[in-house]
Write an enzyme that holds these catalytic residues in place. Structure first.
Site, mmCIF file in Angstrom:
data_model
loop_
_atom_site.group_PDB
_atom_site.id
_atom_site.type_symbol
_atom_site.label_atom_id
_atom_site.label_comp_id
_atom_site.label_asym_id
_atom_site.label_seq_id
_atom_site.Cartn_x
_atom_site.Cartn_y
_atom_site.Cartn_z
ATOM 1 C CG LEU A 182 1.180 4.918 4.881
ATOM 2 C CD1 LEU A 182 0.470 5.071 6.198
ATOM 3 C CD2 LEU A 182 2.220 6.019 4.714
ATOM 4 C CD1 TRP A 213 7.035 -4.274 1.440
ATOM 5 C CD2 TRP A 213 5.474 -5.526 0.456
ATOM 6 N NE1 TRP A 213 7.471 -4.516 0.169
ATOM 7 C CE2 TRP A 213 6.522 -5.298 -0.469
ATOM 8 C CE3 TRP A 213 4.381 -6.287 0.043
ATOM 9 C CZ2 TRP A 213 6.511 -5.803 -1.754
ATOM 10 C CZ3 TRP A 213 4.360 -6.809 -1.242
ATOM 11 C CH2 TRP A 213 5.416 -6.559 -2.123
ATOM 12 C CB ILE A 214 -0.546 -5.010 3.813
ATOM 13 C CG1 ILE A 214 -0.641 -3.485 3.649
ATOM 14 C CG2 ILE A 214 -1.659 -5.497 4.726
ATOM 15 C CD1 ILE A 214 -1.873 -3.011 2.928
ATOM 16 C CE LYS A 253 -1.651 0.938 5.698
ATOM 17 N NZ LYS A 253 -0.719 2.028 6.020
ATOM 18 C CG ASP A 273 -5.342 7.812 -0.016
ATOM 19 O OD1 ASP A 273 -5.631 8.324 -1.116
ATOM 20 O OD2 ASP A 273 -4.509 6.897 0.111
ATOM 21 N N GLY A 294 0.807 -1.199 0.000
ATOM 22 C CA GLY A 294 0.000 0.000 0.000
ATOM 23 C C GLY A 294 0.841 1.250 0.000
#
Length: 822
Positions: A244, A246-247, A263, A368, A242
């Site tokens: 911000l 890696w998830i 996250k 967002d 994403g």
């Protein structure tokens, strides 16, 4: 030894026995008249540990009684509560704590000492459910039908449309086998420049330094399957990348091995990303809403020799994002963009709007929003990725958004509720059409209506999107609730347009889609003539207005006297000014109305109610272009309301803009039952004016038999067909229009005579036909008989004060009578 006995519990429906002074099933004490039954021979006496006796309920406040029936101390007797075996001691039951019932003077039914009350619980009830199954000896011990199918409908669609459910995605299937960020998606987290791209045939680097700002970047997952984060979360693998970072998917070893999402940050050395994580740690724990992903924890973890990185622990939502739904549709269409149906796209957005309201009430903005961040699970949705959420008054932390969705003013003034409204509008556009240039040419605006079929087909939807995505934040919806109310109205119009086109319905088989009360307008008057200004929907009072209570007590019929009182109101609030304008309209004083409108718009240039009043005033004085302009402006402010459309249609009709008026009337007639009659009559007038009899009849057929305008619609229908010169078929249909309608007897006879006269003339000149005109075959003898009979009925209904007319009708009956040999 005497045979043991079992004392049966007397509580309704209980099958237990009294053991050691209490029932072994429900725990109730025995009543004073408990029936006993001998135990079966050889069976041991039933014994069980004494049930825990429930504490008596707190004493309720004593019931007020008349002096003739005081509740004296020490009064006793059986408790009157259903199923209670206690006794009344000192005015209260010693088991349930209920006060004793008063005498008949305090509301009891029956004579002295009666315990019957007017409560419906005292009435006998037919056996149903388990009590009926037991009494009838039925073998059925559980419900056969759930009975819930019609009570529970799908959440998505607001009961107006249906959205296919999305299956739950198995967590392990979401794990990426080879987690990589595509090169065209690699951008510097600090300045946004392209990084990690291929050069001279060599693959791009996944880690390094930005050549533009020299800040480090990393697109390599920091966690690997099997890593244990914070000694609690066992990593299963990466599932996405994403804005911000890696998830990851992991199992919570401390809470039933449930799946959770970790996250991470784009780069642990990035100050802005680290700051965003800290902000999330501070306030996201308070975010608890069923439409928003839940934040469980915030932890840090060090991988090897690297500095500890922060991770947000979130609820795992096993659904499908709207972005993935769009991709799947695109793949099925062979690569062509296949947007969602308009009603389904609106349904998704409508469902998630309460989540935005909740965040805004907490002083937070989402920032967002885009199709990636809305997940569908079954028939529900959930807002995910809170990485960009920030406080409305935060002027320091980094702002995260996406080009094409972010409001144009954010870079200069920061994020606001208005900027969230903008992202919602942009997302809705992307869901409904291929929005070419939304990140370039139209990054801060919408494409022209003339180039956009979606906007041409759904004018109300375009008006809503134009307001939500207005360049000036002050021109947007002031709140998400305001947007939601209007979007729901637009959805009703869209669904009505797709399912019940006005031309395909009839008075007997079709009605408007719904009948939903507006929160802003009352229903319009029902009349076949063009509506006057006072017959248009009136504004509903704003109960939050500071002078609402004062106005509510102002019951003065005379408008002049009312106007004088309103001028001396405690304060000139918006509602007081609207009431002044209404009184001035009733007095026919347009100058006073204009003065009130100027006051309101000077104080608040966005006060569309003042423009509505201005339109009424223009309509009253016959300035139809001015009325049209005013109502059109109101339409743009509240695009989901039908009242401005009806008013605009009326103004356009009177200004000679028949085509526009007809389209607006059609929207009103198909959407809401309250608007069917006035809108249908409007369409009929316009079509009759251009000699479109068939179209006028179709419009009149929209008026349902339940409407107060039904009788007039059938009368006009018969008149239109009679005057159409359509021959015997039209005359037969005109006669059918009068069947089953409770017209005045004299009027019905008059209309019948006119139709039969013309039918007889048609048959005389062209010969008989194989159809009937009402009950009469279309041949000369039958029509003469019918016409003669009708003339004589008319003569009988004519007043004795007009003998000349009666004689004339009798002569007509004799003249039309067919000759016979007898």
């Amino acid at each position: 030894m005497s045979q043991p006995t079992i004392t049966r519990c007397t509580q309704p429906g209980c099958t237990g026995s009294i053991v050691d002074g209490y029932c072994d099933v429900c725990g109730s004490p025995p009543s004073t008249a408990t029936p006993t039954a001998p135990a079966p021979r050889g069976a041991p006496a039933l014994r069980a540990a004494p049930a825990l006796r429930a504490a008596p309920a707190p004493r309720a406040a004593p019931v007020a009684v008349a002096p003739s029936a005081p509740l004296t101390a020490g009064r006793s007797g059986a408790c009157s509560q259903p199923g209670c075996s206690g006794s009344v001691v000192d005015g209260y039951c010693d088991v349930c704590g209920t006060p004793a019932l008063p005498g008949p003077s305090s509301g009891t039914v029956g004579g002295a000492g009666s315990t019957r009350t007017r409560a419906s619980s005292r009435l006998d009830s037919a056996a149903l459910g388990s009590s009926r199954a037991t009494a009838s000896g039925s073998q059925i011990t559980r419900r056969v039908h759930s009975g819930s199918a019609r009570l529970r409908s799908a959440r998505l669609g607001a009961g107006l449309t249906q959205v296919p459910p999305a299956p739950v995605v198995d967590a392990e299937r979401a794990i990426l086998a080879n987690p990589e960020v595509p090169e065209d998606k690699r951008n510097c987290p600090s300045c946004g420049a392209a990084v990690g791209r291929s050069r001279e045939g060599r693959p791009g680097r996944t880690e390094g330094f930005c050549p533009n700002c020299r800040n480090p970047f990393s697109f390599t997952p920091k966690l690997r399957p099997g890593d244990l984060v914070a000694n609690q979360y066992e990593v299963a693998g990466a599932i996405a990348h994403g804005g911000l970072g890696w998830i990851y998917l992991a199992r919570d070893r401390n809470v039933s091995n449930r799946w959770v999402v970790l996250k991470g940050l784009l780069n642990s050395g990035d100050a802005d990303a680290q700051a965003a994580a800290i902000v999330e740690q501070q306030f996201l724990a308070q975010v608890e809403h069923p439409l928003i992903v839940e934040i469980y924890n915030f932890v840090t973890h060090a991988s090897g020799d690297e500095a500890p990185a922060g991770y947000i622990v979130m609820e795992y939502v096993g659904g499908t994002s709207l972005k993935q739904i769009l991709k799947t549709r695109m793949q099925a269409a062979g690569g062509a963009y296949d947007p969602l149906p308009v009603d389904q796209a609106i349904a998704y957005i409508l469902e998630v709007l309460p989540a935005f309201t909740y965040l805004h009430d907490l002083g937070l903005v989402y920032c967002d929003f885009k199709p990636d961040n809305l997940i569908q699970v079954g028939d529900a949705v959930k807002l995910i990725d809170l990485g960009g959420v920030r406080r409305i008054d935060d002027d320091d932390s980094a702002i995260y958004g996406t080009v094409g969705y972010q409001a144009p003013e954010v870079a200069a003034v920061g994020t606001t509720i208005a900027s969230d409204v903008y992202t919602i509008g942009r997302t809705l556009v992307v869901l409904m059409m291929e929005f070419r240039g939304y990140q370039t040419t139209y990054v801060a605006g919408l494409p022209p209506v003339d180039d956009t079929p979606l906007f041409q087909n759904y004018d109300s939807l375009y008006r809503l999107l134009a307001k939500a995505c207005a360049p000036d934040p002050a021109d947007r919806f002031a709140s998400v609730d305001e947007l939601r109310v209007q979007l729901l109205g637009v959805l009703r119009e869209v669904v009505a347009q797709h399912t019940t086109h006005p031309e395909s319905r009839s008075a007997q088989t079709g009605t408007a889609l719904t009948s939903a009360a507006s929160v802003l307008f009352e229903a319009p008057a029902i009349t076949s003539d063009a509506l006057e200004w006072h017959e248009l929907p009136t504004l509903r009072h704003d109960t939050s207005d500071p002078q609402y209570a004062w106005l509510n007590n102002l019951a003065v019929e005379d408008p002049a006297e009312r106007l004088d009182l309103l001028r001396r109101a405690p304060a000139q609030s918006a509602e007081v000014r609207l009431a002044r304008a209404r009184a001035a309209l009733e007095l026919g004083r347009p100058m006073l109305v204009d003065g009130v409108v100027d006051e309101m718009l000077t104080e608040d240039p966005w006060e569309w109610r003042a423009v509505w009043v201005s339109g009424l005033s223009a309509l009253q004085r016959g300035d139809f272009p001015a009325a049209s302009a005013s109502f059109n402006a109101v339409y743009g402010q509240v695009p989901g309301e039908l009242a401005p459309k009806l008013a605009l249609a009326l103004a356009c009709e009177r200004a000679g803009e028949g085509e526009i008026a007809e389209g607006l009337y059609g929207i009103c007639a198909s959407t809401d039952a309250n608007y069917v009659a006035p809108a249908a009559f409007g369409m009929a007038r316009i079509r009759a004016g251009r000699a479109d009899v068939s179209g006028a009849v179709q419009a009149l057929d929209l008026v349902p038999s339940t409407s107060r305008g039904y009788l007039e619609a059938r009368r006009q229908r018969a008149t239109q067909l009679y005057s159409s010169n359509g021959g015997l078929p039209a005359l037969a249909e005109a006669m059918d229009s009068l069947q089953g309608v409770r017209l005045d007897a004299a009027e019905q006879a008059e209309l019948t005579a006119r139709i039969l006269e013309r039918a007889l003339a048609e048959v005389t000149s062209s010969g008989p036909a194989k159809l009937t005109i009402g009950p009469y075959p279309a041949d000369e003898p039958s029509l003469r008989d019918g016409l003669e009979s009708t003339y004589r009925v008319m003569a009988g209904l004519t007043s004795t004060a007009d003998p000349h007319r009666r004689h004339q009708l009798v002569d007509q009956a004799n003249a039309v009578r067919r000759w016979t040999l007898t």
